[in-house]
Design an enzyme around this catalytic site. Structure first.
Site, PDB file in Angstrom:
ATOM      1  N   ARG A   1     -26.136  12.293  17.789  1.00 25.00           N
ATOM      2  CA  ARG A   1     -26.085  10.893  17.385  1.00 25.00           C
ATOM      3  C   ARG A   1     -24.855  10.181  17.936  1.00 25.00           C
ATOM      4  NH1 ARG A   1     -27.903  11.121  10.952  1.00 25.00           N
ATOM      5  NH2 ARG A   1     -29.966  12.046  11.314  1.00 25.00           N
TER       6      ARG A   1
ATOM      7  N   LEU B   1      -8.328   7.855   2.753  1.00 25.71           N
ATOM      8  CA  LEU B   1      -7.993   9.221   3.141  1.00 25.71           C
ATOM      9  C   LEU B   1      -6.921   9.246   4.229  1.00 25.71           C
ATOM     10  CD1 LEU B   1     -11.558  10.821   3.179  1.00 25.71           C
ATOM     11  CD2 LEU B   1      -9.714  11.295   1.551  1.00 25.71           C
TER      12      LEU B   1
ATOM     13  N   ASP C   1       0.065   0.923   9.218  1.00 26.34           N
ATOM     14  CA  ASP C   1      -0.308   0.133  10.392  1.00 26.34           C
ATOM     15  C   ASP C   1       0.815   0.049  11.419  1.00 26.34           C
ATOM     16  OD1 ASP C   1      -2.795  -0.375   9.352  1.00 26.34           O
ATOM     17  OD2 ASP C   1      -2.286  -2.351   8.574  1.00 26.34           O
TER      18      ASP C   1
ATOM     19  N   GLU D   1     -10.641  -1.854  10.913  1.00 26.95           N
ATOM     20  CA  GLU D   1     -11.304  -2.675   9.899  1.00 26.95           C
ATOM     21  C   GLU D   1     -11.168  -4.171  10.185  1.00 26.95           C
ATOM     22  OE1 GLU D   1      -9.488  -2.141   6.095  1.00 26.95           O
ATOM     23  OE2 GLU D   1      -7.462  -2.563   6.825  1.00 26.95           O
TER      24      GLU D   1
ATOM     25  N   THR E   1       4.653   1.296   6.506  1.00 30.47           N
ATOM     26  CA  THR E   1       3.267   0.857   6.556  1.00 30.47           C
ATOM     27  C   THR E   1       2.520   1.739   7.545  1.00 30.47           C
ATOM     28  OG1 THR E   1       1.726  -0.866   7.301  1.00 30.47           O
ATOM     29  CG2 THR E   1       3.935  -0.968   8.190  1.00 30.47           C
TER      30      THR E   1
ATOM     31  N   GLY F   1      -6.597  -0.949   9.567  1.00 30.16           N
ATOM     32  CA  GLY F   1      -5.926  -1.731  10.602  1.00 30.16           C
ATOM     33  C   GLY F   1      -6.322  -3.179  10.469  1.00 30.16           C
TER      34      GLY F   1
ATOM     35  N   GLY G   1       0.815  -1.208   0.000  1.00 30.68           N
ATOM     36  CA  GLY G   1       0.000   0.000   0.000  1.00 30.68           C
ATOM     37  C   GLY G   1       0.849   1.258   0.000  1.00 30.68           C
TER      38      GLY G   1
END
Length: 388
Positions: free
Chosen positions: A195, A306, A160, A256, A158, A203, A10
């Site tokens: 809300r 993003l 992450d 994620e 990375t 991740g 990535g």
């Protein structure tokens, strides 16, 4: 000396400054630099008998070509998730197929190892040293080349921040910075409508980026990949958070790769060359569960790419340049099979074999009671952070 450089996996902010710093340093010391396009894919797709293929997959780098690339994010060399030692039949370049037995190749389902082809291409290009910039998948193949006696110096990147053996990877700081900005921006709509916001962050296996972003943005609850969560318990706590907020809203972040107790990670699509499927959707699933349990309206927001878009922040810019210069120090000293790293605040280097020797994950021992699925409190830089 001719140095090859590539970026794999990535994209992250900081890759271009790293490439530029390598080129400037190499040229000042009288070396050449060849950029390999699309990571390991460029070496796999390169056909030595086709001049167009060579031009398509490589580029000779000089100061003029890289002069302004550090002002933008991503990688101007492009990238891919190619693993040359595990190439699926459908991904084999046409010129590497057997023209005399096309039916047999179509029926073959076994992955093929094209490392001999990669080594021949590196020799053909006259590359003496190779600098791959990537995460653990990209660098694992760099380690393979080192085991074949090809000189490699690796640079970890990375968002992450999960490359084993280093405390810091290029791209991490900017991903956190972006996430904090977007979370704060989402507060205006979440608060206006009173809300609950569920913000899904990247991740896959490591929740560090999500955790640090959540802490710095001051969210109410953070769900990370390492800790399964109970939606009923989460709903109870989030409603307390919402009630305690004078503006009557609550913020939740979720990696994620997170999953509910007894559930599975949400994955879809065909696995890539490293065996990874796409992730995404757990945020919306969690939001739907919260709405069903609480009756509250939910704002679901996926930050996604993003987080890794745009120019690098100051920290990623600094680390990228320092990693590049450290890599060049190693190359000029004749070293090989090393990865540059930051450990305990010090720039250093380690054997590349360490990258594949373990997994870097958030230490949840003090955060979570695995027997009762109950959270514990841990002080992160002096502030309690709750994970469920």
């Amino acid at each position: 000396m001719r140095i090859g450089i590539l970026t794999g996996g990535g994209d992250v902010p900081g890759l271009n400054p790293c490439i530029k710093a390598v080129v400037y340093r190499a040229m000042d010391e009288g070396h050449e630099v060849i950029g390999i396009r699309r990571g390991w894919g460029g070496l796999l797709e390169l056909n030595r008998d086709d001049p167009d293929s060579i031009e398509k997959n490589t580029i000779k780098l000089d100061k003029g070509k890289v002069r302004t690339i550090d002002r933008t994010g991503g990688t101007f060399l492009h990238t891919s998730r190619t693993q040359p030692s595990k190439v699926k039949p459908a991904a084999v370049p046409d010129f590497l197929r057997d023209p005399d037995h096309p039916e047999a190749e179509e029926a073959d389902t076994q992955q093929r190892d094209f490392t001999p082809h990669i080594l021949k291409n590196l020799e053909y290009l006259g590359i003496d040293r190779l600098i791959p910039i990537g995460g653990d998948d990209t660098l694992s193949y760099g380690e393979r080349l080192h085991s074949e006696n090809f000189p490699v110096i690796a640079i970890p990147k990375t968002m992450d921040n999960d490359v084993y053996g280093t405390d810091y990877c290029i791209g991490f700081s900017t991903a956190v910075t972006r996430s904090v900005q977007f979370i704060h921006q989402l507060r205006t709509s979440t608060g206006s409508h009173e809300r609950i916001a569920v913000v899904e962050l990247f991740g896959r296996n490591s929740g560090e980026t999500s955790l640090i972003s959540s802490y710095l943005a001051g969210v109410d609850r953070a769900l990370i990949s390492e800790v399964p969560f109970d939606p009923e318990k989460l709903a109870e706590l989030v409603m307390k958070d919402k009630k305690a907020n004078p503006s009557n809203y609550a913020m939740v972040t979720i990696s994620e790769g997170a999953h509910m107790v007894g559930g599975k990670v949400v994955q879809y699509g065909e696995a890539d060359a490293f065996g990874h499927q796409k992730l995404g959707g757990i945020g919306e699933i969690t939001g739907d569960a919260l709405k069903k349990i609480t009756g509250e309206n939910i704002i679901n927001q996926t930050v996604s790419y993003l987080m890794r878009s745009g120019a690098p922040d100051a920290l990623d810019l600094m680390v990228a340049v320092n990693y590049a210069n450290l890599a060049m120090d190693l190359i000029t000293s004749g070293a090989s099979g090393r990865m540059v790293a930051l450990r305990d605040g010090t720039y250093t280097h380690i054997p590349m074999s360490i990258v594949t020797s373990g997994l870097k994950r958030v230490d949840v021992d003090e955060l979570y009671d695995a027997d009762q699925y109950l959270p514990k409190v841990r002080h992160v830089v002096g502030k309690p952070m709750f994970l469920y």
